[in-house]
Design a protein around this motif. Structure first.
Motif, short mmCIF file in Angstrom:
data_model
loop_
_atom_site.label_atom_id
_atom_site.label_comp_id
_atom_site.label_asym_id
_atom_site.label_seq_id
_atom_site.Cartn_x
_atom_site.Cartn_y
_atom_site.Cartn_z
N VAL A 1 0.86 -1.19 0.00
CA VAL A 1 0.00 0.00 0.00
C VAL A 1 0.89 1.23 0.00
N ILE A 2 0.64 2.13 -0.93
CA ILE A 2 1.44 3.36 -1.03
C ILE A 2 0.90 4.37 -0.02
N THR A 3 1.81 4.88 0.81
CA THR A 3 1.38 5.81 1.86
C THR A 3 2.43 6.89 2.05
N THR A 4 2.21 7.77 3.02
CA THR A 4 3.13 8.88 3.25
C THR A 4 3.93 8.64 4.53
N PRO A 5 5.19 9.07 4.55
CA PRO A 5 5.95 8.94 5.79
C PRO A 5 5.69 10.10 6.74
N THR B 1 -0.75 5.53 10.92
CA THR B 1 -1.06 5.30 9.50
C THR B 1 -0.29 4.07 8.99
N SER B 2 1.03 4.06 9.16
CA SER B 2 1.82 2.91 8.69
C SER B 2 1.53 1.67 9.53
N HIS B 3 1.34 1.88 10.84
CA HIS B 3 1.10 0.72 11.72
C HIS B 3 -0.20 -0.01 11.35
N ALA B 4 -1.20 0.74 10.91
CA ALA B 4 -2.48 0.10 10.52
C ALA B 4 -2.23 -0.87 9.36
N LEU B 5 -1.31 -0.50 8.48
CA LEU B 5 -0.96 -1.38 7.36
C LEU B 5 -0.22 -2.61 7.89
N ALA C 1 -3.51 -0.71 -2.97
CA ALA C 1 -4.20 0.50 -2.51
C ALA C 1 -3.24 1.66 -2.29
N ILE C 2 -3.85 2.84 -2.13
CA ILE C 2 -3.12 4.06 -1.75
C ILE C 2 -3.75 4.55 -0.45
N MET C 3 -2.90 4.90 0.53
CA MET C 3 -3.42 5.46 1.79
C MET C 3 -2.77 6.83 2.03
N PRO C 4 -3.36 7.88 1.46
CA PRO C 4 -2.82 9.22 1.70
C PRO C 4 -3.42 9.80 2.99
N VAL C 5 -2.83 10.89 3.47
CA VAL C 5 -3.29 11.52 4.72
C VAL C 5 -3.59 13.00 4.44
#
Ligand code: PLP
Length: 378
Positions: free
Chosen positions: A83-87, A93-97, A131-135
């Motif tokens: 899943v592509i996300t933001t640092p 956010t990352s932990h949910a993944l 998926a993508i998970m942006p914030v």
């Protein structure tokens, strides 16, 4: 020390909204009367309806916190792989993944809004991406049109982490109406809260049905447990607090807006300090007042300012530092390489969140700004 006196009492980065105690007592009496404390009770069901109306979303489910909501959002959409996300976000956010066995792939952010840079997404898509998970970080809306265009082209789901974006609208469209799912946090530090709590907003009723079962151990009906869910329910007392606080939100946002504008006026033109502005077509919610410090121009670094302000009883936060891509659990991922994340790396070294909450006095803001300016002059 400068000539400005320290605050007599600590000033923290935020202070929670509190319900009126008499009104809370009446709500507690109603709960005592019902004798139902949890398990999707009357208060929780009412709050779901009121929040869906307030946020102008079609379907909404409540959860025990925003992290559980995010975790279950991945599960509801049956995500797997990457899943592509933001640092540049909170650890959740990352932990949910990670808790879903998904691999976070970090994408760099934009200079202006600190949200995911859509130009950098496509290079990160692999056959494993689902998926993508942006914030919507600091309530700044992501570039939803571009992100969702990319998602559609590649058959990916989009889950927005909208923990900071309660009440935000873009071009008249409510923030929770974008993507497949939007996840909100109702933690006590947020503009709107239920002490601990969270919600998912969906356009598809089937997704809400699955989320509701998953937050209740996967129980579909009295004799049917269809999948391994968890306990993610919001209890009645917290739901009652949520019902009471909902009416305070517009006033809270209005006051935060005034304070934000005051900060901007007072810090305008100070060499080495910059901050965001209102974005065209966006109804903002003013959750944080974040400044960027350019140490060379300001005279001292962000970290030095953060420490110095403590001597004046002012407790700021380095939001968001360190980046999630620096955590030991993620730093060995190829996408965590700092050369792939130049904007996020630089911004994380510069940002500082100043105190902002509705009950702050103008004089407090003025004094904080005087202290910041005097530290520059030292
Ligand atoms: C961006 C972001 N995502 C997720 C969360 C997790 O929410 P919660 O604390 O309600 O679990 C938070 C904050 O707390 C957050 O700031």
């Amino acid at each position: 020390m400068s000539t400005v006196e320290p605050f007599a009492r600590p000033v923290y980065v935020t202070a929670p909204l509190l319900p009126d105690l008499t009104e809370l007592k009446a709500m507690l009496e109603a709960i005592w009367e019902n004798r139902q404390l949890t398990n999707n009770g009357k208060m929780a069901r009412l709050l779901e309806r009121e929040l869906a109306a307030f946020l102008r979303v079609q379907h909404l489910s409540l959860f025990s916190n925003g992290t559980t909501a995010l975790q279950l959002a991945c599960r509801v959409l049956r995500l797997h792989g990457e899943v592509i996300t933001t640092p540049f976000t909170f650890a959740a956010t990352s932990h949910a993944l990670y808790w879903n066995g998904l691999k976070p792939v970090f994408c760099d952010i934009e200079e202006e809004t600190f949200t995911m840079d859509p130009q950098k997404i496509e290079d990160l898509i692999s056959p494993e991406t689902t998926a993508i998970m942006p914030v919507h970080v600091f309530g700044n809306p992501c570039r939803t049109e571009e992100i969702e265009g990319i998602a559609q082209k590649h058959g990916l789901k989009v889950i927005y982490d909208a923990a900071h974006a309660f009440g935000v609208e873009v071009g008249g469209k409510p923030i929770g109406a974008f993507g497949d799912i939007s996840a909100f946090s109702f933690h006590a530090t947020k503009i709107y809260h239920t002490i601990e709590g969270g919600a998912l907003a969906f356009n598809n009723p089937y997704l809400k049905e699955r989320a509701d079962a998953l937050r209740n151990f996967g129980i579909k009906s009295e004799e049917s447990v269809t999948e391994p869910g968890i306990n993610g329910k919001l209890n009645e007392i917290q739901a009652a607090i949520g019902l009471l606080l909902l009416k305070s939100v517009p006033i809270e946002i209005e006051r935060r807006k005034e304070i934000t504008y005051l900060y901007r006026n007072l810090l305008q033109g100070v060499p080495g300090i910059s901050f965001g502005k209102d974005l065209e077509g966006v109804t903002h919610n003013y959750p944080y007042f974040v400044i960027q410090i350019n140490g060379e121009e300001f005279g001292i670094t962000r970290d030095q300012l953060h420490e110095k302000l403590k001597e004046y009883n002012i407790f700021t936060r380095k939001y968001f530092y360190p980046l999630c891509s620096h955590f030991p659990c993620y730093r060995n991922l190829p996408s965590a390489d700092k050369h792939n994340l130049p904007v996020a790396e630089r911004i994380a070294e510069q940002v500082l969140s100043l105190p902002l909450y509705g009950s702050m006095e103008n004089e407090d803001v003025e004094k904080i700004c005087d202290i910041i300016k005097s530290l520059r002059d030292m």
